[in-house]
Motif scaffolding. Structure first.
Motif, short mmCIF file in Angstrom:
data_model
loop_
_atom_site.label_atom_id
_atom_site.label_comp_id
_atom_site.label_asym_id
_atom_site.label_seq_id
_atom_site.Cartn_x
_atom_site.Cartn_y
_atom_site.Cartn_z
N PRO A 1 -2.25 -0.96 -5.39
CA PRO A 1 -2.94 -0.45 -4.15
C PRO A 1 -3.45 0.89 -4.19
O PRO A 1 -3.14 1.67 -5.12
CB PRO A 1 -1.69 -0.35 -3.24
CG PRO A 1 -0.67 -0.41 -4.03
CD PRO A 1 -0.84 -1.31 -5.11
N PRO A 2 -4.65 1.19 -3.74
CA PRO A 2 -5.49 2.35 -4.18
C PRO A 2 -4.67 3.81 -3.77
O PRO A 2 -4.87 4.49 -4.20
CB PRO A 2 -6.78 2.26 -3.24
CG PRO A 2 -6.51 1.25 -2.31
CD PRO A 2 -5.57 0.07 -2.93
N GLU A 3 -3.73 3.46 -2.58
CA GLU A 3 -3.03 4.83 -2.19
C GLU A 3 -1.58 4.70 -2.70
O GLU A 3 -0.87 5.36 -2.21
CB GLU A 3 -2.85 4.72 -0.59
CG GLU A 3 -4.63 4.64 0.02
CD GLU A 3 -5.21 5.86 -0.20
OE1 GLU A 3 -4.42 7.09 -0.32
OE2 GLU A 3 -6.21 6.13 -0.38
N GLY B 1 -10.41 5.93 -8.58
CA GLY B 1 -9.64 7.24 -8.07
C GLY B 1 -8.35 7.11 -7.86
O GLY B 1 -7.67 8.12 -7.43
N ILE B 2 -7.45 5.90 -8.27
CA ILE B 2 -6.07 5.72 -8.18
C ILE B 2 -5.35 7.02 -8.85
O ILE B 2 -4.34 7.38 -8.54
CB ILE B 2 -5.69 4.50 -8.60
CG1 ILE B 2 -4.21 4.18 -8.16
CG2 ILE B 2 -6.14 4.29 -10.03
CD1 ILE B 2 -3.83 2.79 -8.35
N PHE B 3 -5.93 7.57 -10.11
CA PHE B 3 -5.29 8.55 -10.93
C PHE B 3 -5.92 9.98 -10.61
O PHE B 3 -5.34 10.89 -11.11
CB PHE B 3 -5.18 8.24 -12.11
CG PHE B 3 -4.47 7.04 -12.60
CD1 PHE B 3 -3.49 6.47 -12.15
CD2 PHE B 3 -5.44 6.16 -13.58
CE1 PHE B 3 -2.88 5.46 -12.65
CE2 PHE B 3 -4.95 4.65 -13.64
CZ PHE B 3 -3.66 4.37 -13.30
N SER B 4 -6.89 10.06 -9.80
CA SER B 4 -7.79 11.25 -9.75
C SER B 4 -7.08 12.56 -9.06
O SER B 4 -7.27 13.69 -9.63
CB SER B 4 -9.11 11.03 -8.98
OG SER B 4 -8.65 10.65 -7.68
N ASP C 1 0.76 -1.38 0.16
CA ASP C 1 -0.03 -0.03 0.00
C ASP C 1 0.78 1.31 -0.03
O ASP C 1 0.63 2.35 -0.65
CB ASP C 1 -0.88 0.09 1.07
CG ASP C 1 -2.27 -0.90 1.17
OD1 ASP C 1 -2.64 -1.32 -0.20
OD2 ASP C 1 -2.80 -1.28 2.14
N ARG C 2 2.02 1.52 0.68
CA ARG C 2 2.74 2.38 0.94
C ARG C 2 3.99 2.52 0.17
O ARG C 2 4.99 2.88 0.54
CB ARG C 2 2.86 2.81 2.34
CG ARG C 2 1.53 3.20 2.79
CD ARG C 2 1.57 2.94 4.57
NE ARG C 2 2.78 3.62 5.13
CZ ARG C 2 3.52 2.65 5.90
NH1 ARG C 2 3.25 1.49 6.08
NH2 ARG C 2 4.74 3.21 6.31
N ALA C 3 4.22 1.68 -0.76
CA ALA C 3 5.40 1.25 -1.47
C ALA C 3 5.97 2.56 -1.80
O ALA C 3 7.40 2.61 -2.05
CB ALA C 3 5.33 0.47 -2.47
#
Length: 467
Positions: free
Chosen positions: A274-276, A300-303, A251-253
């Protein structure tokens, strides 16, 4: 050279005449007979030496015969056809106190030992490319003390194509000025020893890689990307991890990568993201995700990525469920969008609504049957539209509405049997290349009479492709 212990044999040296006012003064200095000066100005002149090997059973090598005051750049090229093992002894280059760039190519090294680059305090760029993969049994092992604080000026380190399996713990930590690190085409699996995470980047109380701006780890064997693994790289602008067979990203890569502009995750085995993933890399400008197996995109991954200009999602398994009106929302600076070679069967009229800066759109090799009227209405800057290898049967008069700048249109290998006479009205004065081959057109369409600027037209033959 034979087996003489003197490096390069007898120093005869070639003294170059003055070939013009712009000729570098460095070319007037003597060079060993296996070497020559390459370049025309003091800014780029390099001493290039073509050797059989370095310190092998064929010969001993003594670099002290090179004039230290005049050698700023040195390139050593071993024979790529001889599979004799070379070696660099500790302190081999210590006499070359002015050396700023050192490149060693095709020399089959099995290890770099402590002190290999002793005395090179002025060195700014170092390249060691053994091409050990040509001799698969040999890998390069780097000693723990090879890169010391003595190399305080080193800005670029290239260790690509060395068949390296591991790196020593904290290898780059002493290199405080290092900006570019290239480790492509090795067999590295574990990123932990780099100490690039802010939580573990204090080796001898010093941060590791804090000056890094470019990190290339593509074509290694990295299977997953842990959380915050690069969090200590606040200045990193370019991260390349393509071709690793990677199947998992935490998630936080990308945590801490606030300066990231280019991220390349292509040619891996990713099925989702991952979404974030980009929550802290909000300033990214280029994203490369092609040649994976992505079948899901988190909503929304690119939003929030308002700075992106290039997004490549080609050669994945994305369907219309994930390429929709919300996928590219807010990406008003996007210039190149590639979603070719996926499984898209339909498009929503709002899919590209926010992409007002888009210039290149690639949709080929999908399963698109119809184009909604008005889908391109906001793409006034688009000059290239590729819709080849889909299932289109009709191009209506309003299909291409809004494409006032279109220069290239590819509609080849569809099932098109009719093109409305007004279909190209919007781009009649700009269209130069039109591809219609491999369709079901019974005759030359009348629409061609309305595109006077057309330079290339491919009508080809009727397609039997029933994809």
């Amino acid at each position: 050279m034979g087996s003489s212990p003197a490096f390069f044999g007898i120093i005869i040296g070639t003294i170059f005449g003055v070939l013009g006012a712009s000729m570098s003064k460095s070319l007037l200095y003597q060079a060993p007979d296996e070497c020559r000066w390459v370049g025309s100005t003091d800014d780029d002149v390099t001493l290039v030496c073509k050797l059989r090997t370095i310190n092998s059973e064929l010969e001993n090598t003594n670099f002290s015969v090179i004039q230290p005051q005049n050698t700023i750049r040195l390139r050593l090229e071993c024979s790529d056809g001889l599979f004799f093992q070379s070696s660099i002894d500790p302190g081999s280059f210590r006499a070359l106190i002015e050396l700023r760039s050192l490149s060693v190519e095709y020399c089959k090294l099995s290890n770099l030992t402590d002190g290999s680059f002793r005395g090179l305090s002025a060195l700014r760029n170092l390249t060691i490319r053994t091409h050990n993969s040509d001799w698969s049994a040999m890998s390069l092992d780097v000693g723990r003390g090879v890169f010391t604080e003595e190399l305080e000026s080193l800005e670029g380190l290239d260790l690509s194509d060395n068949n390296m399996w591991t790196i020593p713990d904290g290898m780059i930590c002493p290199l405080r000025a290092l900006q570019r690190l290239n480790l492509t085409r090795n067999r590295i699996r574990d990123l932990g020893p780099f100490h690039l995470s802010a939580s573990i980047s204090t080796v001898s109380s010093k941060k590791c890689g804090s000056a890094l701006q470019m990190l290339d780890l593509s074509h290694n064997s990295i299977e997953n990307l842990p959380a915050a693994i690069f969090s200590g790289l606040g200045r990193l602008a370019e991260l390349r991890l393509g071709g690793n067979g990677m199947n998992f990203i935490a998630d936080r890569a990308l945590e801490g990568l606030i300066s990231l502009a280019i991220v390349d995750l292509s040619e891996n085995r990713l099925t989702n993201l991952p979404p974030e993933l980009f929550s802290e890399a909000r300033n990214v400008q280029e994203i490369y995700l092609q040649n994976n197996t992505l079948n899901v995109l988190a909503p929304g991954i690119f939003s929030e990525l308002t700075q992106v200009v290039v997004l490549d999602l080609s050669h994945n398994e994305l369907t219309s469920e994930w390429i929709n009106g919300a996928t590219f929302r807010g990406m008003r600076r996007l210039i190149v969008l590639d979603v070719s070679s996926n499984r898209i069967s339909r498009l929503e009229v709002t899919t590209f609504r926010d992409l007002t800066s888009l210039q290149i759109l690639r949709l080929q090799e999908n399963q698109i049957e119809t184009i909604p009227d008005g889908i391109f209405a906001d793409l006034g800057n688009l000059h290239t539209l590729v819709l080849s290898n889909n299932r289109l049967s009709v191009v209506d008069g309003t299909t291409l509405q809004g494409l006032h700048s279109l220069s290239l249109l590819s509609l080849d290998y569809n099932r098109i049997g009719h093109i409305d006479r007004a279909a190209l009205k919007n781009c009649s004065s700009t269209l130069q290349d039109l591809h219609l081959n491999g369709n079901k057109l019974a005759r030359v369409p009348d629409v061609l009479f309305d595109v006077p600027q057309l330079k290339t037209l491919d009508l080809g033959r009727e397609s039997n492709n029933q994809h």
